[in-house]
Design a protein around this motif. Structure first.
Motif, PDB file in Angstrom:
ATOM      1  N   ALA A  58       0.822  -1.216   0.000  1.00 23.78           N
ATOM      2  CA  ALA A  58       0.000   0.000   0.000  1.00 23.78           C
ATOM      3  C   ALA A  58       0.846   1.251   0.000  1.00 23.78           C
ATOM      4  N   ILE A  59       2.004   1.192   0.615  1.00 20.95           N
ATOM      5  CA  ILE A  59       2.878   2.371   0.697  1.00 20.95           C
ATOM      6  C   ILE A  59       3.580   2.624  -0.628  1.00 20.95           C
ATOM      7  N   THR A  60       3.924   1.543  -1.326  1.00 22.84           N
ATOM      8  CA  THR A  60       4.746   1.682  -2.539  1.00 22.84           C
ATOM      9  C   THR A  60       3.940   1.700  -3.821  1.00 22.84           C
ATOM     10  N   GLU A  61       2.620   1.513  -3.715  1.00 27.70           N
ATOM     11  CA  GLU A  61       1.766   1.522  -4.894  1.00 27.70           C
ATOM     12  C   GLU A  61       0.691   2.589  -4.731  1.00 27.70           C
ATOM     13  N   PRO A  62       0.300   3.221  -5.865  1.00 30.25           N
ATOM     14  CA  PRO A  62      -0.722   4.280  -5.764  1.00 30.25           C
ATOM     15  C   PRO A  62      -2.127   3.737  -5.557  1.00 30.25           C
ATOM     16  N   ASP A  63      -2.368   2.447  -5.829  1.00 32.84           N
ATOM     17  CA  ASP A  63      -3.698   1.847  -5.645  1.00 32.84           C
ATOM     18  C   ASP A  63      -3.524   0.345  -5.462  1.00 32.84           C
ATOM     19  N   TRP A  64      -4.696  -0.352  -5.374  1.00 36.51           N
ATOM     20  CA  TRP A  64      -4.693  -1.804  -5.091  1.00 36.51           C
ATOM     21  C   TRP A  64      -4.807  -2.645  -6.357  1.00 36.51           C
ATOM     22  N   THR A  65      -4.482  -2.090  -7.499  1.00 40.80           N
ATOM     23  CA  THR A  65      -4.754  -2.768  -8.768  1.00 40.80           C
ATOM     24  C   THR A  65      -4.105  -4.145  -8.847  1.00 40.80           C
ATOM     25  N   ASP A  66      -2.859  -4.261  -8.491  1.00 47.28           N
ATOM     26  CA  ASP A  66      -2.128  -5.524  -8.665  1.00 47.28           C
ATOM     27  C   ASP A  66      -1.959  -6.302  -7.346  1.00 47.28           C
ATOM     28  N   VAL A  67      -2.802  -6.009  -6.355  1.00 43.50           N
ATOM     29  CA  VAL A  67      -2.630  -6.682  -5.062  1.00 43.50           C
ATOM     30  C   VAL A  67      -3.044  -8.148  -5.105  1.00 43.50           C
ATOM     31  N   ASP A  68      -3.856  -8.568  -6.108  1.00 42.70           N
ATOM     32  CA  ASP A  68      -4.317  -9.959  -6.181  1.00 42.70           C
ATOM     33  C   ASP A  68      -3.161 -10.948  -6.232  1.00 42.70           C
ATOM     34  N   GLU A  69      -2.139 -10.579  -7.010  1.00 41.18           N
ATOM     35  CA  GLU A  69      -0.990 -11.477  -7.139  1.00 41.18           C
ATOM     36  C   GLU A  69      -0.295 -11.672  -5.797  1.00 41.18           C
ATOM     37  N   LEU A  70      -0.140 -10.579  -5.029  1.00 40.59           N
ATOM     38  CA  LEU A  70       0.493 -10.674  -3.717  1.00 40.59           C
ATOM     39  C   LEU A  70      -0.336 -11.536  -2.762  1.00 40.59           C
ATOM     40  N   LEU A  71      -1.648 -11.318  -2.755  1.00 45.50           N
ATOM     41  CA  LEU A  71      -2.508 -12.095  -1.856  1.00 45.50           C
ATOM     42  C   LEU A  71      -2.491 -13.576  -2.214  1.00 45.50           C
ATOM     43  N   ASP A  72      -2.463 -13.893  -3.532  1.00 49.21           N
ATOM     44  CA  ASP A  72      -2.420 -15.301  -3.933  1.00 49.21           C
ATOM     45  C   ASP A  72      -1.133 -15.959  -3.468  1.00 49.21           C
ATOM     46  N   GLU A  73      -0.003 -15.229  -3.596  1.00 46.98           N
ATOM     47  CA  GLU A  73       1.278 -15.793  -3.152  1.00 46.98           C
ATOM     48  C   GLU A  73       1.251 -16.066  -1.644  1.00 46.98           C
ATOM     49  N   LEU A  74       0.736 -15.109  -0.863  1.00 46.15           N
ATOM     50  CA  LEU A  74       0.680 -15.290   0.594  1.00 46.15           C
ATOM     51  C   LEU A  74      -0.292 -16.405   0.980  1.00 46.15           C
ATOM     52  N   ALA A  75      -1.416 -16.479   0.274  1.00 42.06           N
ATOM     53  CA  ALA A  75      -2.396 -17.524   0.567  1.00 42.06           C
ATOM     54  C   ALA A  75      -1.829 -18.909   0.290  1.00 42.06           C
ATOM     55  N   ASP A  76      -1.087 -19.029  -0.820  1.00 42.97           N
ATOM     56  CA  ASP A  76      -0.466 -20.323  -1.141  1.00 42.97           C
ATOM     57  C   ASP A  76       0.630 -20.667  -0.135  1.00 42.97           C
ATOM     58  N   GLU A  77       1.398 -19.674   0.284  1.00 40.92           N
ATOM     59  CA  GLU A  77       2.508 -19.926   1.210  1.00 40.92           C
ATOM     60  C   GLU A  77       2.016 -20.398   2.573  1.00 40.92           C
ATOM     61  N   TYR A  78       0.932 -19.776   3.068  1.00 39.67           N
ATOM     62  CA  TYR A  78       0.454 -20.105   4.425  1.00 39.67           C
ATOM     63  C   TYR A  78      -0.803 -20.966   4.434  1.00 39.67           C
ATOM     64  N   ASP A  79      -1.282 -21.314   3.228  1.00 45.59           N
ATOM     65  CA  ASP A  79      -2.442 -22.202   3.110  1.00 45.59           C
ATOM     66  C   ASP A  79      -3.639 -21.648   3.884  1.00 45.59           C
ATOM     67  N   LEU A  80      -4.029 -20.435   3.514  1.00 47.96           N
ATOM     68  CA  LEU A  80      -5.185 -19.807   4.153  1.00 47.96           C
ATOM     69  C   LEU A  80      -5.835 -18.845   3.178  1.00 47.96           C
ATOM     70  N   ARG A  81      -6.870 -18.231   3.619  1.00 43.36           N
ATOM     71  CA  ARG A  81      -7.626 -17.292   2.785  1.00 43.36           C
ATOM     72  C   ARG A  81      -7.332 -15.861   3.221  1.00 43.36           C
ATOM     73  N   ILE A  82      -7.127 -14.969   2.238  1.00 43.95           N
ATOM     74  CA  ILE A  82      -6.852 -13.559   2.509  1.00 43.95           C
ATOM     75  C   ILE A  82      -7.789 -12.718   1.649  1.00 43.95           C
ATOM     76  N   ALA A  83      -8.335 -11.678   2.248  1.00 39.87           N
ATOM     77  CA  ALA A  83      -9.234 -10.785   1.507  1.00 39.87           C
ATOM     78  C   ALA A  83      -8.987  -9.348   1.942  1.00 39.87           C
ATOM     79  N   LEU A  84      -9.198  -8.416   1.010  1.00 36.78           N
ATOM     80  CA  LEU A  84      -9.133  -6.983   1.280  1.00 36.78           C
ATOM     81  C   LEU A  84     -10.471  -6.367   0.914  1.00 36.78           C
ATOM     82  N   ALA A  85     -10.942  -5.464   1.757  1.00 39.50           N
ATOM     83  CA  ALA A  85     -12.203  -4.769   1.485  1.00 39.50           C
ATOM     84  C   ALA A  85     -12.023  -3.292   1.806  1.00 39.50           C
ATOM     85  N   ASP A  86     -12.736  -2.438   1.054  1.00 38.26           N
ATOM     86  CA  ASP A  86     -12.663  -1.015   1.365  1.00 38.26           C
ATOM     87  C   ASP A  86     -13.474  -0.711   2.610  1.00 38.26           C
TER      88      ASP A  86
END
Length: 522
Positions: A58-86
């Motif tokens: 969030a600090i290094t990007e102007p918006d959440w456009t490409d955050v899906d890729e990051l969440l998928d990587e974290l979800a696969d690494e820790y085997d859990l579900r991650i979601a962001l909501a406004d």
């Protein structure tokens, strides 16, 4: 209400099992607490890591456009579900969009005020921060040396900035001079690309968002705990059922035998007994049952014998009376005074038998009438001996009073009846030339009255029964030797009603001693 013993035993076992299950559940819960603590620590670490990764994005990007890729990587690494909501609840990104969001977010992502420790691990980045801060220090010292007041400010990323009074034209002019001489933060020495990539984006931050993380730990721990508890319940319940079946079979075997024996008694089989092959309550119950059955069998035998005896005692005088009357009717014997006297004697015998039975019935019911008066023992003995002198048939009968005028509180008529029955029995079993002595003496606050004969005596096997009704040591049942069989029983009841005791001692050929103990008056 449970009527079956097996059902009650099973119910008791289930109660014990439930208590054991409760204890097991408590122990299981205590042992699971360590797993809970460990899982909690792991969840906190994972959530903190995800929060930091998403905050950096969030600090290094102007918006959440490409955050899906990051969440998928974290979800696969820790085997859990991650979601962001406004902040309005709209979904920004979700690794499992087909499921509902967890009930509450784990963190609030605020790029302007991140609650994380930005202590980079990269040596290059730390060097770049140091260079940036070095240039800031040079600018601040440049302004301070020229008399301008400077305030230092360090942001959350570790960058330090000098703050001056921007309303002072002279201070602004000095800053421009420093920029002209040093360049904008010495870009010739600072690698701009690394700084922009690692720490800040001059274009702006992403919007604040709510972070949801569903680790599934609660359901996993619940499954583990439920599994352990279910296993404990099954083990305890199974063990309780097994023990109940084994114990109930062992317990039910003697109880089944007792039930069968009781049903046998009910159907009239009084000889049925159960085997007593164990101690404890069951063994005691079996022994008590056998004793009861023996007592019932004995009572039934006594009842049968008594019925036969009563029938016999009534039949003999009645048959005699009928025979004499029929003979007189047919003219075989004359209807004279002798016949009348004979019939009268048989009627008297019947009357005595009926009276004796009535007396025993009253004694058994506790309704034997008593008229207690102070009486000298010597008078009782004299009256008994006088009443029996006519029936001695060559037997010497005497009374010996050594009580020296001791007085007892008795019913004179009843006590004479009792002593008279003992004397009558002694005379019947003492041959001509023998003796019967009725004696009395004082002893330890009581008066002992003994009836001693020199007759045939009583065998050891008959002695315990001499006071039983209709009992005869001689089974001939003739009146000359056996009497009606009620006199001794009546005498014992009369003595008991006076608060006294009676006992018998005898040996075959040595005669018999009957001892009556009565309390003295006063």
């Amino acid at each position: 209400m449970l009527r079956s013993f097996r059902a009650r035993l099973l119910a008791a076992a289930l109660v014990v099992a439930l208590i054991a299950i409760a204890v097991t559940a408590w122990v299981t819960n205590r042992t699971t607490s360590d797993d809970l603590a460990q899982q909690f620590e792991e969840d906190v670490f994972i959530e903190q890591t995800i929060y930091e990764e998403v905050s950096v994005f969030a600090i290094t990007e102007p918006d959440w456009t490409d955050v899906d890729e990051l969440l998928d990587e974290l979800a696969d690494e820790y085997d859990l579900r991650i979601a962001l909501a406004d902040l309005d609840g709209g979904i920004i990104a979700d690794t499992d969009p087909d499921s509902d969001l967890p009930s509450a977010p784990v963190a609030f992502i605020d790029p302007a005020n991140p609650l994380i420790d930005f202590a980079p691990e990269s040596t290059d980045v730390i060097t770049e921060i140091d260079l940036f801060n070095k240039e800031s220090k040079d600018l601040g010292e440049f302004l301070t040396e020229r008399g301008f007041e400077v305030v230092w400010f360090t942001d959350d990323f570790g960058f330090t900035f000098p703050v001056w009074n921007e309303d002072d034209p002279a201070a602004n002019q000095a800053v421009e001079e420093w920029f002209e001489s040093a360049g904008f933060f010495a870009f010739d020495e600072l690698d701009e690309a690394v700084i922009l990539e690692g720490f800040f984006d001059p274009v702006g931050f992403a919007e604040p968002a709510l972070l949801y993380v569903d680790t599934g730990a609660e359901s996993a721990l619940s499954a583990v705990f439920s599994g352990r508890l279910l296993l404990a319940v099954l083990i305890v319940a199974g063990a309780a059922a097994l023990v109940t079946v084994v114990v109930s079979r062992r317990l039910m075997q003697p109880i089944t035998e007792l039930t069968s024996a009781a049903q046998g008694l009910q159907s009239g089989n009084l000889s049925h007994r159960v085997e007593v092959d164990e101690g404890g309550e069951i063994g005691t119950l079996a022994s008590a049952f056998n004793d009861m059955a023996a007592s019932l069998e004995e009572s039934d035998e006594v009842r049968r014998t008594m019925t036969a005896d009563i029938a016999h005692e009534l039949r003999t005088p009645l048959a005699n009376i009928r025979g004499y009357l029929e003979a007189a009717k047919d003219g075989v014997v004359p209807s004279d005074e002798a016949l009348v006297g004979t019939v009268y004697e048989e009627a008297v015998l019947l009357q005595h038998l009926v009276e004796d039975l009535e007396t025993l019935t009253q004694a058994d019911a506790g309704r034997l009438s008593m008229n207690m008066v102070p009486t000298q023992v010597g008078e009782i003995l004299a009256q008994v001996v006088d009443a029996h002198h006519a029936r001695t048939d060559g037997v010497h009968l005497e009374a010996v009073d050594d009580t020296e005028g001791v007085v007892v509180s008795v019913d004179p008529m009843r006590i004479r009846q009792a002593i008279g029955n003992f004397v009558d029995n002694a005379l019947r079993h003492t041959p001509s030339g023998g003796s019967v002595t009725v004696a009395a003496r004082s002893q330890n606050g009581s008066v002992l009255i003994t009836v001693v004969d020199t007759g045939e005596g009583i065998a050891a096997e008959h002695l315990p029964h001499v006071f039983d009704r209709f009992y005869r040591a001689d089974p001939s049942r003739t009146r000359s030797t056996g009497g009606s069989g009620l006199g001794m029983a009546i005498a014992r009841h009369i003595v008991d009603a006076h608060g006294g005791t009676v006992s018998a001692a005898s040996s075959p050929g040595q005669g018999t001693i009957i001892t009556v103990a009565l309390p003295t008056a006063g």
